[in-house]
Enzyme design. Structure first.
Site, PDB file in Angstrom:
ATOM      1  N   GLY A  71       0.816  -1.215   0.000  1.00  0.00           N
ATOM      2  CA  GLY A  71       0.000   0.000   0.000  1.00  0.00           C
ATOM      3  C   GLY A  71       0.846   1.258   0.000  1.00  0.00           C
ATOM      4  O   GLY A  71       0.525   2.243  -0.683  1.00  0.00           O
ATOM      5  N   THR A  72       1.918   1.250   0.766  1.00  0.00           N
ATOM      6  CA  THR A  72       2.770   2.440   0.867  1.00  0.00           C
ATOM      7  C   THR A  72       3.329   2.818  -0.504  1.00  0.00           C
ATOM      8  O   THR A  72       3.262   3.983  -0.916  1.00  0.00           O
ATOM      9  CB  THR A  72       3.921   2.181   1.866  1.00  0.00           C
ATOM     10  N   SER A 199      -3.544  -3.193  -0.673  1.00  0.00           N
ATOM     11  CA  SER A 199      -2.415  -3.950  -0.115  1.00  0.00           C
ATOM     12  C   SER A 199      -2.841  -5.381   0.190  1.00  0.00           C
ATOM     13  O   SER A 199      -3.977  -5.620   0.612  1.00  0.00           O
ATOM     14  CB  SER A 199      -1.962  -3.251   1.169  1.00  0.00           C
ATOM     15  N   CYS A 325       4.288   4.202  17.590  1.00  0.00           N
ATOM     16  CA  CYS A 325       5.183   4.154  18.735  1.00  0.00           C
ATOM     17  C   CYS A 325       6.561   4.641  18.288  1.00  0.00           C
ATOM     18  O   CYS A 325       7.230   3.984  17.516  1.00  0.00           O
ATOM     19  CB  CYS A 325       5.267   2.733  19.241  1.00  0.00           C
TER      20      CYS A 325
HETATM   21  C1  LIG Z   1      -5.057   3.097   4.984  1.00  0.00           C
HETATM   22  C2  LIG Z   1      -3.699   2.503   4.791  1.00  0.00           C
HETATM   23  N1  LIG Z   1      -2.919   2.940   3.790  1.00  0.00           N
HETATM   24  C3  LIG Z   1      -1.700   2.443   3.557  1.00  0.00           C
HETATM   25  C4  LIG Z   1      -1.176   1.452   4.355  1.00  0.00           C
HETATM   26  C5  LIG Z   1       0.198   0.916   4.054  1.00  0.00           C
HETATM   27  O1  LIG Z   1       0.108  -0.348   3.442  1.00  0.00           O
HETATM   28  P1  LIG Z   1       1.375  -1.341   3.467  1.00  0.00           P
HETATM   29  O2  LIG Z   1       1.536  -1.803   4.877  1.00  0.00           O
HETATM   30  O3  LIG Z   1       0.993  -2.451   2.530  1.00  0.00           O
HETATM   31  O4  LIG Z   1       2.542  -0.579   2.961  1.00  0.00           O
HETATM   32  C6  LIG Z   1      -1.941   0.966   5.432  1.00  0.00           C
HETATM   33  C7  LIG Z   1      -1.380  -0.042   6.349  1.00  0.00           C
HETATM   34  O5  LIG Z   1      -1.496   0.060   7.564  1.00  0.00           O
HETATM   35  C8  LIG Z   1      -3.234   1.503   5.653  1.00  0.00           C
HETATM   36  O6  LIG Z   1      -4.003   1.086   6.660  1.00  0.00           O
END
Ligand SMILES: Cc1ncc(COP(=O)(O)O)c(C=O)c1O
Length: 380
Positions: A71-72, A199, A325
């Site tokens: 996702g990032t 993700s 954290c």
């Molecule tokens: C809303 C949202 N966006 C992006 C991410 C990031 O995804 P990833 O952990 O696959 O990089 C997360 C993960 O916690 C998320 O909850």
């Protein structure tokens, strides 16, 4: 002690069938999907089938899907990619204060590069209104990025309505659907989005894999350079086993979406009703009208988040605060601060419980009763 995992919004366990798919691909298909020989063709077939299944799951076309490391990276590619490719049309971006840091930190990075970013404030249920987007729009706005469902409080945003608003504007529309995908049925054409991030590890798939949907005709600059994979939008040999596992997880998830929703509503209500029966003082953070059924964020007055989490952990219950954290200190959640302000007690006493694969009604009753015991102890 039996442990109860109520942190599925942080990450979720692999579905057994996903593990089987991953192992089978790792054992039998080690070819590079870009190779011409039969090993490569075998791998390419798996890659194509996975891409097709994931594209189908959001109503996208095969060529509109770009695999990423999660996702990032999908959020980074969407935001930086659009900003850099469309700079000549304007340098203004609209987002919200309650986005995941994958979006917020990316926008802050672009600010240092000369872009102007508007961070919209949510109401006290965590909703961004269409009106606030409308008022923030400028002729030089090139991107609006508003998440689908919030990862901390679960509030769902009016994505379709924002999509409708932007039909008559040059700005591209991105939504981070990482937390909503798999629990909410979504179709990119109906939503009117140009870009959508997903993700694998939030839907009982593997970590380190995700995708960015990029509507055909969208002008975007890549962030990763090298080979010609992903139609030159994201270089690097594809993580085939993870992608196949991700597609399997998505298929399982979409096929059971209605039952899952029903189960999560039931678990959520059971948790709330059990706390009420235990005569605990609490408030729900987020919208009680537009919410992701698997996320329940609760404020317990006269408690403190750190001892709450430690006590819950000692009782075998894995939950979380929305806080990051940092170096041993719990930073207040930027989402709760945006919703309630710096002075609110809620930013110091809120816990997120999130439901998923393997949770039963009995688990939830046990977890809620343990939570009630801890709250009573800490309040004294
Ligand atoms: C809303 C949202 N966006 C992006 C991410 C990031 O995804 P990833 O952990 O696959 O990089 C997360 C993960 O916690 C998320 O909850």
């Amino acid at each position: 002690m039996d442990r109860i995992y109520l942190d599925h919004a942080a990450t979720s366990p692999l579905h057994p069938s996903v593990t089987e798919t991953i192992v089978s691909v790792m054992q039998s298909s080690f070819g590079n999907p870009s190779s011409i020989h039969s090993y490569g063709r075998d791998a390419r077939k798996i890659l194509d089938e996975s891409r097709m299944a994931l594209a189908d799951s959001i109503g996208a076309d095969f060529s509109e899907m770009v695999f990423t490391s999660g996702g990032t990276e999908a959020d980074n590619l969407a935001i930086i990619g659009i900003a850099r490719a469309n700079r000549q049309k304007g340098q203004h971006i609209i987002t919200s204060q309650i986005e995941h840091h994958a979006v917020l930190h990316t926008c802050q990075f672009l600010e240092k590069d000369g872009f102007d970013v508007t961070y919209l404030t949510p109401d006290d249920t965590g909703r961004i209104t269409v009106q606030s987007v409308k008022e923030a729009l400028r002729p030089d706005t090139i991107l609006v990025t508003i998440m689908y469902g919030n990862n901390e409080v679960g509030t769902i945003q009016p994505v379709k309505e924002i999509g409708e608003l932007l039909k008559s504007h040059q700005a591209y529309f991105h939504t981070d659907a990482v937390q909503a995908y798999g629990t909410i049925r979504m179709n990119v054409k109906e939503l009117g989005v140009n870009l959508l991030s997903v993700s694998g590890h939030k839907i009982n798939g593997p970590k380190g894999v995700g995708f960015l949907y990029i509507k055909s005709g969208t002008t975007i600059t890549p962030n990763v350079f090298g080979g010609e994979q992903e139609l030159k939008r994201r270089a690097g040999t594809e993580n085939l086993a993870a992608i196949a596992g991700f597609a399997k997880a998505a298929t399982l998830s979409i096929n059971s979406i209605d039952e899952k929703k029903e189960l999560y509503y039931c678990l959520r209500n059971t948790f709330i009703e059990t706390l009420k029966a235990e005569e605990i003082d609490f408030q729900i953070n987020g919208s009680t009208e537009y919410f992701l059924p698997h996320v329940l964020n609760i404020s317990f007055p006269n408690t403190d988040v750190e001892p709450m989490l430690v006590n819950l952990d000692m009782a075998g219950i894995a939950a979380s605060s929305g806080s990051a954290c940092t170096a041993g200190s719990l930073e207040p959640s930027h989402v709760l601060v945006a919703m309630y302000g710096h002075d609110s007690q809620r930013i110091k006493n809120s816990i997120r419980f999130s439901f998923g694969l393997g949770n039963t009604k009995e688990d939830i009753i046990t977890a809620a009763k343990e939570t009630a015991k801890i709250v009573k102890r800490l309040q004294n």
